[in-house]
Design an enzyme around this catalytic site. Sequence first.
Site, PDB file in Angstrom:
ATOM      1  N   TYR A  32       0.715  -1.365  -0.308  1.00 32.83           N
ATOM      2  CA  TYR A  32      -0.043   0.212   0.107  1.00 32.83           C
ATOM      3  C   TYR A  32       0.907   1.643   0.320  1.00 32.83           C
ATOM      4  O   TYR A  32       2.148   0.796   0.128  1.00 32.83           O
ATOM      5  CB  TYR A  32      -0.913   0.577   1.326  1.00 32.83           C
ATOM      6  CG  TYR A  32      -0.430   0.369   2.775  1.00 32.83           C
ATOM      7  CD1 TYR A  32       0.511  -0.518   3.417  1.00 32.83           C
ATOM      8  CD2 TYR A  32      -0.933   1.432   2.980  1.00 32.83           C
ATOM      9  CE1 TYR A  32       0.699  -0.513   4.080  1.00 32.83           C
ATOM     10  CE2 TYR A  32       0.183   2.378   3.918  1.00 32.83           C
ATOM     11  CZ  TYR A  32       1.162   0.460   5.164  1.00 32.83           C
ATOM     12  OH  TYR A  32       1.602   0.904   6.328  1.00 32.83           O
ATOM     13  N   LYS A 145       6.350  -1.901   2.195  1.00 32.80           N
ATOM     14  CA  LYS A 145       5.520  -1.507   2.357  1.00 32.80           C
ATOM     15  C   LYS A 145       4.752  -1.959   2.150  1.00 32.80           C
ATOM     16  O   LYS A 145       3.143  -2.114   1.247  1.00 32.80           O
ATOM     17  CB  LYS A 145       5.075   0.055   2.082  1.00 32.80           C
ATOM     18  CG  LYS A 145       4.194   1.276   3.255  1.00 32.80           C
ATOM     19  CD  LYS A 145       4.362   2.833   3.374  1.00 32.80           C
ATOM     20  CE  LYS A 145       3.545   3.494   4.003  1.00 32.80           C
ATOM     21  NZ  LYS A 145       3.938   3.844   4.914  1.00 32.80           N
ATOM     22  N   GLU A 177      12.361   2.793  13.886  1.00 31.80           N
ATOM     23  CA  GLU A 177      11.322   3.378  13.493  1.00 31.80           C
ATOM     24  C   GLU A 177       9.875   3.258  14.504  1.00 31.80           C
ATOM     25  O   GLU A 177       9.934   2.166  15.635  1.00 31.80           O
ATOM     26  CB  GLU A 177      11.497   3.981  12.012  1.00 31.80           C
ATOM     27  CG  GLU A 177      10.141   2.146  11.540  1.00 31.80           C
ATOM     28  CD  GLU A 177      10.209   2.031  10.029  1.00 31.80           C
ATOM     29  OE1 GLU A 177      10.357   2.637   9.783  1.00 31.80           O
ATOM     30  OE2 GLU A 177      10.056   0.996   9.710  1.00 31.80           O
ATOM     31  N   LEU A 201      11.649   1.636   6.871  1.00 30.95           N
ATOM     32  CA  LEU A 201      11.007   1.435   5.899  1.00 30.95           C
ATOM     33  C   LEU A 201      11.299   3.057   5.613  1.00 30.95           C
ATOM     34  O   LEU A 201      10.990   3.916   5.829  1.00 30.95           O
ATOM     35  CB  LEU A 201       9.038   1.878   5.740  1.00 30.95           C
ATOM     36  CG  LEU A 201       8.355   1.911   4.903  1.00 30.95           C
ATOM     37  CD1 LEU A 201       8.262   3.273   5.051  1.00 30.95           C
ATOM     38  CD2 LEU A 201       8.278   1.256   3.586  1.00 30.95           C
TER      39      LEU A 201
HETATM   40  C1  LIG Z   1       4.648   5.078   6.008  1.00 35.47           C
HETATM   41  C2  LIG Z   1       5.615   4.131   7.185  1.00 35.47           C
HETATM   42  C3  LIG Z   1       6.296   5.498   6.932  1.00 35.47           C
HETATM   43  C4  LIG Z   1       6.873   6.698   6.823  1.00 35.47           C
HETATM   44  O1  LIG Z   1       6.615   7.378   4.807  1.00 35.47           O
HETATM   45  P1  LIG Z   1       6.166   8.383   4.745  1.00 35.47           P
HETATM   46  O2  LIG Z   1       6.318   7.409   3.372  1.00 35.47           O
HETATM   47  O3  LIG Z   1       7.421   9.317   5.599  1.00 35.47           O
HETATM   48  O4  LIG Z   1       4.670   8.450   5.150  1.00 35.47           O
HETATM   49  C5  LIG Z   1       7.324   4.917   7.775  1.00 35.47           C
HETATM   50  N1  LIG Z   1       6.658   4.154   8.748  1.00 35.47           N
HETATM   51  C6  LIG Z   1       6.318   2.806   8.522  1.00 35.47           C
HETATM   52  C7  LIG Z   1       6.741   1.121   8.953  1.00 35.47           C
HETATM   53  C8  LIG Z   1       5.796   3.101   7.044  1.00 35.47           C
HETATM   54  O5  LIG Z   1       4.448   2.127   7.316  1.00 35.47           O
END
Ligand SMILES: *Cc1c(COP(=O)(O)O)cnc(C)c1O
Length: 289
Positions: A32, A145, A177, A201
């Site tokens: 996603y 993702k 993270e 990510l």
């Molecule tokens: C989506 C997400 C992020 C942040 O990514 P953006 O592209 O900045 O929204 C960071 N860590 C995880 C685990 C995520 O799923």
Amino acid sequence: MEKLILNGKLIGREQASIDIEDRGYQFGDGIYEVIRVYGGRLFANEAHLRRLYSSAEKLSLDIPYTAQELTEQIEALVRGNGLDTGIVYLQFTRGAAHRKHSFPEKSETVFVAYTNELERPLHQLEHGIQAVLTEDIRWLRCDIKSLNLLGNVLAKQKAAENGCGEAVQHRGEIVTEGSSSNVFIVKNGELITHPLSNLILNGITRQVILDICEKQQLPVREETFTIRQLFDADEAFISSTTSEVMPVVQINDQKIGSGKPGAVTRKLQGYFKERMDQLTKAITTGPAE
Ligand SMILES: *Cc1c(COP(=O)(O)O)cnc(C)c1O
């Protein structure tokens, strides 16, 4: 009526249906993206789509559209729903097939996209949020993702139960993270964030922040940091599509720095806002981004 995209077609939300043997539903076998919409325009759309194709490739998932086609579809959806400030959610699954774990011989990717209105979190951006620390129990392909989000769900639930806005995850001593965000600390004017690897990510907001730092000559190190460094930091913030540059002023029972959003974080918020404003003020009629 609210519209969504199902396999390339713009239809009414109530008309959409998904097979109960969809592999997204049964295995979380899909990926996603969440793309920000400011003033009816897609923010960092190109970077999101690049990451989408990268996630797809890592899972041998077919995306039967070009980036150009996807962009046109998403823009039509945003227009169709009259969305000004919000998000577009995109999801691709390996489709429906008789349930077995290995890839089906034949299945067609199922693509869904919808919009949600979502205001910028102005109050939290101003005052910061609190976070909890939690062990990172996720799998070892956090660079994808994917729809498999149980580790993230449990982490965010722990945050919610503690009245916090995010859970900051760590593997042993190393901070990785947030449950749906990247984590930065600031020490002596220098930013530090976990380097790209299978353990985090590659956030688009993270990329935008690193780009801003380069242009503004703000010192950044993409290096691992420990829980101890986190608590000793002058400032901390998380970054994500929906949270932007979000100050973290307290973790567990401990204040970070002064317990207020820090100067470097504020500065970055300012530069980030400039990028948003550039997007919404842009009057070019060329291809989006
Ligand atoms: C989506 C997400 C992020 C942040 O990514 P953006 O592209 O900045 O929204 C960071 N860590 C995880 C685990 C995520 O799923």
